[in-house]
Design an enzyme around this catalytic site. Structure first.
Site, mmCIF file in Angstrom:
data_model
loop_
_atom_site.group_PDB
_atom_site.id
_atom_site.type_symbol
_atom_site.label_atom_id
_atom_site.label_comp_id
_atom_site.label_asym_id
_atom_site.label_seq_id
_atom_site.Cartn_x
_atom_site.Cartn_y
_atom_site.Cartn_z
ATOM 1 N N GLU A 1 -1.623 -10.441 -4.874
ATOM 2 C CA GLU A 1 -2.998 -10.035 -4.551
ATOM 3 C C GLU A 1 -3.879 -10.292 -5.784
ATOM 4 O OE1 GLU A 1 -5.444 -6.052 -3.115
ATOM 5 O OE2 GLU A 1 -3.933 -5.895 -4.670
ATOM 6 N N ASP B 1 1.153 -6.098 -5.591
ATOM 7 C CA ASP B 1 -0.117 -5.384 -5.625
ATOM 8 C C ASP B 1 -0.857 -5.734 -6.923
ATOM 9 O OD1 ASP B 1 -1.718 -3.165 -4.364
ATOM 10 O OD2 ASP B 1 -1.401 -2.260 -6.330
#
Ligand code: BGC
Length: 526
Positions: free
Chosen positions: A272, A201
């Site tokens: 990401e 993330d």
């Protein structure tokens, strides 16, 4: 697949566990629900699954605020459930990657509770603390992605702490070596349990400028793609993010993670990247597969309101990346748990929604890079409209009525249109988000029995893709055409070539002697 580069050839499917399948009747999906549906996923023909966070969390950001990295949240089940899930998936030859949210923890994580308790406790420096300016305002001008300043004042410490997202998601201080070591240990915990890799993330948010310099204002007219979906003026979008993320020190941590991953053969990392210049950064992070294997770009995710699919939209990021590097391996997605479903985002004025869904599936699955499908994309689900009273997403609550937030793509999966709550949950109480009528009619059971459905089309297309190595690892070159309604590219591997043609509008088009019906795709093999 013992091929160390299995992730290049794989099609991934993203599961948002809260909304996939509820087996306990509490209106929230769980790990046993995923286990129950593994054969569905295997039948579709995907190869790997990314599961959004299921770790212990007070759920301020629905799991992206972790309070214990090593425990499955009881809402979702237990660590033993995860082991069963992993084993069953592996039996079905499905790989599993889990979502590590390392940039920040939950405000309820014991590390933060200790850190905020004083200025001299053993974890005092585990988060990013800074004194107020003499006039009491935050240490600098950084803004949170979600809403308002990226700093909140803590009365106990008498200092501000940094949070790039919600105030319930304090940022860890990666300049502290113990923090880095601890996070690597948390990752190793799951590697030892047998996971096949990690989705990381906000992988470029780990470090910040140590001098806490102000971000400059965005220059008028400059296009910045910075990971936020909100199009109206918003403080986060008014800055150039030079100092609050994407610092060179980030790379140093990723290299340590790479060293760890190398000890676990056949595992992979997907980072990401949300940045002003995501392409340069993703090349830096993935050139020759190091330190990350692949980057997840958010280029195809921008925008909230109905727009249209244009050729430029697809060509721009791919061309930019290819010009920067031939080696960096991208990952592409049109949908995820953060953005308006593409059918709604790009389908303005399109009458045949099912054909449009099929067209999008064909584009996504023939791009060079690893494709990620998001749950419900195989059913051609549009974005759901959520009434204000039912909004759950804190970002939506902050921005309503300008934007409803991210709940519209997070509504429960419709499995069976004859069953209570479309087969998602068997409790009389409502699921955590409503299932809209236009989703119910697209439930899995109705599509299963319709040979023309988006679901059956997706299955067939995945089967075909699997039989074509050229679509998995071949190079990709756009074919120049002045027709704005024709998207065209070649994929090539050795002597094998596939010309991919897409009519992206609802009128018949001609290209190079080929007639393409509305929203039709053609694949010409040479
Ligand atoms: C996740 C979001 C989350 C944010 C903060 C993201 O990019 O995909 O769902 O809110 O990180 O963790």
């Amino acid at each position: 697949m013992s091929d160390p580069e299995w992730w290049k050839k794989s099609v991934f499917y993203q599961i948002y566990p809260r909304s996939f399948m509820d087996t306990t009747g509490n209106g929230i999906g769980d790990l046993q629900g995923i286990i129950k549906k593994l054969s569905y996923l295997s039948n579709i023909g995907i190869d790997a699954i990314w599961i959004s966070p299921f770790f212990q969390s007070p759920m301020a950001d629905f799991g992206y605020d972790v309070s214990n990295y090593r425990r499955v949240d009881p809402l979702f089940g237990s660590n033993e459930d995860f082991d069963i899930l992993l084993n069953k998936a592996h039996d079905l030859k499905l790989k599993i990657i889990v979502d590590m949210v390392l940039s920040h923890t939950s405000i309820e994580h014991p590390w933060f509770i200790e850190s905020r308790s004083s200025k001299d406790n053993p974890k005092a420096d585990w988060y990013v603390w800074a004194d107020a300016k003499p006039d009491g305002t935050p240490p600098n001008n950084w803004q949170s992605v979600f809403d308002g300043p990226a700093w909140s004042f803590d009365t106990r410490r008498g200092q501000y702490y940094l949070h790039n997202f919600l105030k319930e998601q304090p940022d860890l201080n990666f300049y502290n070596q113990n923090v880095q070591k601890q996070l690597l240990d948390e990752c190793e915990y799951w590697l030892k349990r047998g996971v096949d890799g990690f989705r990381l993330d906000t992988a470029n948010f780990y470090t910040h400028d140590a001098q806490l310099r102000d971000n400059p204002a965005k220059v008028e007219g400059q296009t910045i793609s910075n990971g936020t979906q909100f199009e109206k003026p918003h403080p986060y979008n008014m800055q150039r993010h030079l100092y609050d993320k994407s610092q060179p020190e980030n790379f140093v941590f990723l290299e340590k993670l790479k060293t760890l991953m190398d000890r676990y053969p056949n595992t992979m990392t997907l980072g990401e990247i949300g940045d002003d210049d995501p392409y340069n950064l993703s090349v830096d992070y993935t050139e020759n597969g190091t330190p990350l294997n692949t980057a997840y770009n958010t280029h195809f995710m921008a925008g909230t309101d109905s727009g249209t699919l244009t050729k430029n939209l697809i060509e721009t990021p791919i061309t930019l990346l290819q010009n920067m590097s031939k080696d960096a391996w991208p990952s592409w997605a049109f949908a995820n748990h953060d953005v308006v479903r593409p059918l709604t985002r790009w389908g303005k004025g399109i009458k045949n929604q099912d054909d449009f869904s099929k067209l999008l599936i064909q584009i996504l699955l023939t791009l060079r890079g690893t494709p990620f499908l998001y749950q419900g994309e195989e059913l051609g689900l549009p974005e759901a409209t959520i009434d204000f009273e039912q909004i759950q997403d804190p970002w939506g609550k902050a921005l309503w009525p300008e934007w409803q937030g991210r709940d519209g793509c997070r509504t429960p999966m419709p499995w069976n249109n004859n069953a209570l709550h479309s087969g998602f949950s068997n409790n009389e109480n409502d699921p955590w988000l409503p299932i809209p009528d236009e989703h119910k009619i697209r439930a899995v059971n109705t599509q299963d029995s319709d040979s023309n459905s988006v679901l059956n089309f997706t299955k067939e297309f995945l089967k075909w893709r699997k039989s074509k190595p050229v679509l998995q690892t071949g190079k990709m070159d756009f074919i120049k055409t002045s027709n704005k309604n024709i998207l065209a590219y070649n994929r090539q591997l050795g002597d094998h070539k596939i010309i991919c043609l897409f009519n992206i509008c609802e009128e018949k088009q001609e290209f190079d002697g080929n007639i393409l019906a509305p929203l039709e795709a053609k694949f010409i093999e040479k």
